[in-house]
Design a protein around this motif. Structure first.
Motif, PDB file in Angstrom:
ATOM      1  N   ALA A  63      47.370  11.832  34.200  1.00  0.00           N
ATOM      2  CA  ALA A  63      46.001  12.340  34.155  1.00  0.00           C
ATOM      3  C   ALA A  63      45.774  13.298  32.988  1.00  0.00           C
ATOM      4  N   TYR A  64      46.814  13.592  32.252  1.00  0.00           N
ATOM      5  CA  TYR A  64      46.714  14.579  31.168  1.00  0.00           C
ATOM      6  C   TYR A  64      47.157  13.996  29.823  1.00  0.00           C
ATOM      7  N   THR A  65      47.049  12.686  29.683  1.00  0.00           N
ATOM      8  CA  THR A  65      47.523  12.033  28.457  1.00  0.00           C
ATOM      9  C   THR A  65      46.777  12.500  27.211  1.00  0.00           C
ATOM     10  N   ASP A  66      45.556  12.989  27.389  1.00  0.00           N
ATOM     11  CA  ASP A  66      44.790  13.451  26.234  1.00  0.00           C
ATOM     12  C   ASP A  66      45.262  14.807  25.717  1.00  0.00           C
ATOM     13  N   ILE A  67      46.053  15.525  26.501  1.00  0.00           N
ATOM     14  CA  ILE A  67      46.510  16.848  26.047  1.00  0.00           C
ATOM     15  C   ILE A  67      48.028  16.999  26.010  1.00  0.00           C
ATOM     16  N   LEU A  68      48.756  16.096  26.646  1.00  0.00           N
ATOM     17  CA  LEU A  68      50.218  16.182  26.656  1.00  0.00           C
ATOM     18  C   LEU A  68      50.823  15.222  25.631  1.00  0.00           C
ATOM     19  N   SER A  69      51.716  15.743  24.823  1.00  0.00           N
ATOM     20  CA  SER A  69      52.460  14.867  23.923  1.00  0.00           C
ATOM     21  C   SER A  69      53.512  14.124  24.745  1.00  0.00           C
ATOM     22  N   GLU A  70      54.089  13.088  24.168  1.00  0.00           N
ATOM     23  CA  GLU A  70      55.154  12.350  24.868  1.00  0.00           C
ATOM     24  C   GLU A  70      56.341  13.272  25.138  1.00  0.00           C
ATOM     25  N   THR A  71      56.626  14.169  24.219  1.00  0.00           N
ATOM     26  CA  THR A  71      57.735  15.119  24.400  1.00  0.00           C
ATOM     27  C   THR A  71      57.445  16.066  25.562  1.00  0.00           C
ATOM     28  N   GLU A  72      56.213  16.520  25.666  1.00  0.00           N
ATOM     29  CA  GLU A  72      55.838  17.406  26.770  1.00  0.00           C
ATOM     30  C   GLU A  72      55.910  16.675  28.108  1.00  0.00           C
ATOM     31  N   LYS A  73      55.407  15.432  28.145  1.00  0.00           N
ATOM     32  CA  LYS A  73      55.495  14.641  29.381  1.00  0.00           C
ATOM     33  C   LYS A  73      56.955  14.456  29.788  1.00  0.00           C
ATOM     34  N   LYS A  74      57.786  14.155  28.821  1.00  0.00           N
ATOM     35  CA  LYS A  74      59.216  13.965  29.093  1.00  0.00           C
ATOM     36  C   LYS A  74      59.834  15.259  29.637  1.00  0.00           C
ATOM     37  N   SER A  75      59.474  16.391  29.055  1.00  0.00           N
ATOM     38  CA  SER A  75      60.044  17.659  29.523  1.00  0.00           C
ATOM     39  C   SER A  75      59.558  18.001  30.929  1.00  0.00           C
ATOM     40  N   LEU A  76      58.284  17.729  31.234  1.00  0.00           N
ATOM     41  CA  LEU A  76      57.780  17.955  32.596  1.00  0.00           C
ATOM     42  C   LEU A  76      58.468  17.032  33.594  1.00  0.00           C
ATOM     43  N   ASP A  77      58.656  15.794  33.202  1.00  0.00           N
ATOM     44  CA  ASP A  77      59.340  14.822  34.053  1.00  0.00           C
ATOM     45  C   ASP A  77      60.768  15.276  34.351  1.00  0.00           C
ATOM     46  N   MET A  78      61.465  15.687  33.315  1.00  0.00           N
ATOM     47  CA  MET A  78      62.845  16.164  33.492  1.00  0.00           C
ATOM     48  C   MET A  78      62.882  17.433  34.333  1.00  0.00           C
ATOM     49  N   ALA A  79      61.923  18.327  34.127  1.00  0.00           N
ATOM     50  CA  ALA A  79      61.860  19.567  34.904  1.00  0.00           C
ATOM     51  C   ALA A  79      61.652  19.258  36.384  1.00  0.00           C
ATOM     52  N   CYS A  80      60.767  18.301  36.686  1.00  0.00           N
ATOM     53  CA  CYS A  80      60.541  17.907  38.088  1.00  0.00           C
ATOM     54  C   CYS A  80      61.838  17.404  38.716  1.00  0.00           C
ATOM     55  N   ASP A  81      62.488  16.474  38.046  1.00  0.00           N
ATOM     56  CA  ASP A  81      63.735  15.915  38.586  1.00  0.00           C
ATOM     57  C   ASP A  81      64.794  16.995  38.763  1.00  0.00           C
ATOM     58  N   LEU A  82      64.970  17.801  37.743  1.00  0.00           N
ATOM     59  CA  LEU A  82      66.005  18.835  37.760  1.00  0.00           C
ATOM     60  C   LEU A  82      65.760  19.860  38.858  1.00  0.00           C
ATOM     61  N   LEU A  83      64.536  20.378  38.934  1.00  0.00           N
ATOM     62  CA  LEU A  83      64.257  21.426  39.918  1.00  0.00           C
ATOM     63  C   LEU A  83      64.270  20.908  41.354  1.00  0.00           C
ATOM     64  N   ILE A  84      63.796  19.698  41.566  1.00  0.00           N
ATOM     65  CA  ILE A  84      63.850  19.141  42.925  1.00  0.00           C
ATOM     66  C   ILE A  84      65.304  18.927  43.340  1.00  0.00           C
ATOM     67  N   ASP A  85      66.124  18.392  42.449  1.00  0.00           N
ATOM     68  CA  ASP A  85      67.552  18.227  42.750  1.00  0.00           C
ATOM     69  C   ASP A  85      68.208  19.566  43.061  1.00  0.00           C
ATOM     70  N   HIS A  86      67.936  20.564  42.228  1.00  0.00           N
ATOM     71  CA  HIS A  86      68.530  21.892  42.450  1.00  0.00           C
ATOM     72  C   HIS A  86      68.000  22.538  43.726  1.00  0.00           C
ATOM     73  N   ALA A  87      66.734  22.307  44.048  1.00  0.00           N
ATOM     74  CA  ALA A  87      66.177  22.873  45.279  1.00  0.00           C
ATOM     75  C   ALA A  87      66.927  22.342  46.495  1.00  0.00           C
ATOM     76  N   PHE A  88      67.198  21.044  46.508  1.00  0.00           N
ATOM     77  CA  PHE A  88      67.947  20.474  47.639  1.00  0.00           C
ATOM     78  C   PHE A  88      69.370  21.033  47.691  1.00  0.00           C
ATOM     79  N   GLU A  89      69.998  21.187  46.546  1.00  0.00           N
ATOM     80  CA  GLU A  89      71.338  21.780  46.511  1.00  0.00           C
ATOM     81  C   GLU A  89      71.295  23.222  47.010  1.00  0.00           C
ATOM     82  N   ASP A  90      70.301  23.980  46.556  1.00  0.00           N
ATOM     83  CA  ASP A  90      70.170  25.370  46.983  1.00  0.00           C
ATOM     84  C   ASP A  90      69.947  25.468  48.489  1.00  0.00           C
ATOM     85  N   LEU A  91      69.150  24.559  49.044  1.00  0.00           N
ATOM     86  CA  LEU A  91      68.881  24.586  50.481  1.00  0.00           C
ATOM     87  C   LEU A  91      70.154  24.406  51.300  1.00  0.00           C
ATOM     88  N   GLU A  92      71.083  23.617  50.792  1.00  0.00           N
ATOM     89  CA  GLU A  92      72.352  23.407  51.502  1.00  0.00           C
ATOM     90  C   GLU A  92      73.199  24.677  51.512  1.00  0.00           C
TER      91      GLU A  92
END
Length: 181
Positions: free
Chosen positions: A6-35
């Protein structure tokens, strides 16, 4: 995950990639932290704990982290939609801010690939209705929403007990049922 559709007009491909990686990384770490999270004293040593306001560290219980993880996942889901979906609560804003800050860190790690505009500033201006939640990160502003100046600036409640409550009682502002008391 296809973050930022929904933000393709303002996000570069690099920014989208970094947000995507941040989502994956933080969700994975959140589950690890919960354990590993057994007590509030453990919160400071978690991935999410380093991104949250430190003045409330003693309130970050295992249940809080479960609810915050749900908000993190909800924000990631909202970012993957084709239409812009507004954030519904202060906890969702903090989860989104956590994702943005992690994405900015990832962008800095990839400096040779990132350009000057790859800093997510335009996205921040569009995605967040305001940045009032930033007051939570500075002890000097503790209780600002209760002051006359805070009320004149129309700052909503920043009280910890209100973090998971929806901003408005409108259909598009519903919080995930798990986080409702």
């Amino acid at each position: 995950m296809s973050i930022g559709q929904a933000y393709t007009d303002i996000l570069s491909e690099t920014e989208k990639k970094s947000l995507d990686m941040a989502c994956d990384l933080l969700i994975d770490h959140a589950f690890e932290d919960l354990e590993q999270l057994k007590d509030t004293k453990d919160a400071a040593d978690t991935w999410l704990g380093i991104y949250l306001p430190q003045r409330y560290i003693y309130k970050y219980t295992p249940l809080f982290f479960k609810k915050f993880t749900v908000c993190l996942i909800t924000v990631a889901w909202k970012l993957a939609q084709a239409e812009q979906i507004p954030l519904a609560s202060l906890a969702e804003e903090l989860a989104a801010w956590t994702l943005v800050r992690e994405a900015q860190r990832l962008l800095q790690d990839e400096l040779e690939e990132a350009t000057d505009k790859d800093n997510l500033e335009q996205f921040i201006d569009v995605f967040f209705e305001d940045l009032d939640f930033e007051y939570l990160f500075d002890n000097a502003f503790d209780g600002i929403e209760e002051t006359q100046g805070g009320q004149q600036m129309n700052i909503t409640s920043l009280a910890f007990d209100n973090w998971f409550k929806p901003f408005l009682d409108e259909p598009y502002r519903k919080v995930h049922p798990y986080v409702v008391d």
